[in-house]
Write an enzyme that holds these catalytic residues in place. Structure first.
Site: not given
Ligand code: DX5
Ligand code: ZN
Length: 218
Positions: A10, A35, A37, A39, A68, A70, A142, A148, A180
């Site tokens: 990620s 990946h 993320d 947000m 991904h 969010m 999730m 985070f 994830d």
């Molecule tokens: C959290 C993200 C994840 C996160 C995973 O909202 O969707 O992808 O980056 O990070 P770790 O592997 O450190 O939990």
């Molecule tokens: Zn993610």
């Protein structure tokens, strides 16, 4: 059934002062997906990057870009991320609970010839996914509250993975189950035996030697 594991580092946990270097290390590792993320500060209490940054990653890498989102408005942003180079576009069920819009969004992504995914947060029951098993290429479970990196794995996620993999097998559907959050060498084994085949890892991969970390997860 022993599934080949796909590792998806990620970018949320990258060292942004060393992005090109770390991207090269990922390319040289066994990781196949990246990946990404996204947000918006509304759906989750954090703000990250948009389509323009994805364009940069698309130019710099041939890895499968696993986006991904969010965000509150996944329909509005879908084509922006797809034209920016997303290979997969995963949105949250909680942002599109209305069945018609959910089906429209899944169809829109697939009409671009791209992979489409749906994700559920830890507090969302896996049964919400049952009516949509044939609509998606990726089901993203999730295993932390989204927003985070670096959080602790939520063990209740294992039951969701097992249940979902059972439904998919029953329907002879071989969609990916991606997990994830909080993935490390220990939790990777647990989710793999529960039926997951794609592992997202942020902090575990970027806080140590990337190639070694990816090897430990695969
Ligand atoms: C959290 C993200 C994840 C996160 C995973 O909202 O969707 O992808 O980056 O990070 P770790 O592997 O450190 O939990
Ligand atoms: Zn993610």
């Amino acid at each position: 059934m022993d599934r080949k594991m796909i590792i998806a580092p990620s970018v949320l946990s990258m060292d942004y002062s060393r992005m090109a270097e770390q991207l090269k290390e990922i390319e040289e590792s066994d990781a196949e997906w990246l990946h990404f993320d996204v947000m918006d500060g509304h759906f989750v209490p954090n703000l990250t990057f948009g389509p323009d940054i994805l364009k940069g990653f698309r130019k710099a890498s041939d890895l499968f870009l696993d986006v991904h989102v969010m965000i509150d408005r996944p329909l509005f942003f879908a084509e922006k991320f797809l034209s920016a180079g997303a290979d997969n576009y995963t949105f949250h069920y909680e942002a599109v609970p209305e069945e018609g819009e959910l089906r429209r969004l899944a169809g829109l992504v697939r009409s671009h010839g791209k992979s489409v995914g749906i994700s559920i947060k830890p507090d969302t029951h896996v049964s919400v996914l049952k009516p949509y098993l044939d609509l998606f290429d990726v089901f993203l479970i999730m295993s932390v509250e989204p927003g985070f990196g670096g959080q602790k794995f939520i063990p209740e996620s294992l039951d969701k993975i097992r249940t979902l993999r059972g439904w998919l097998d029953e329907a002879s559907l071989n969609a990916h189950i991606e997990v994830d959050g909080g993935i490390n060498e220990t939790t990777a084994k647990l989710v793999r035996s529960a039926g997951a085949d794609v592992l997202v890892a942020g902090s575990f991969v970027f806080k140590q030697n990337i190639r070694e970390a990816v090897k430990q997860l695969a």
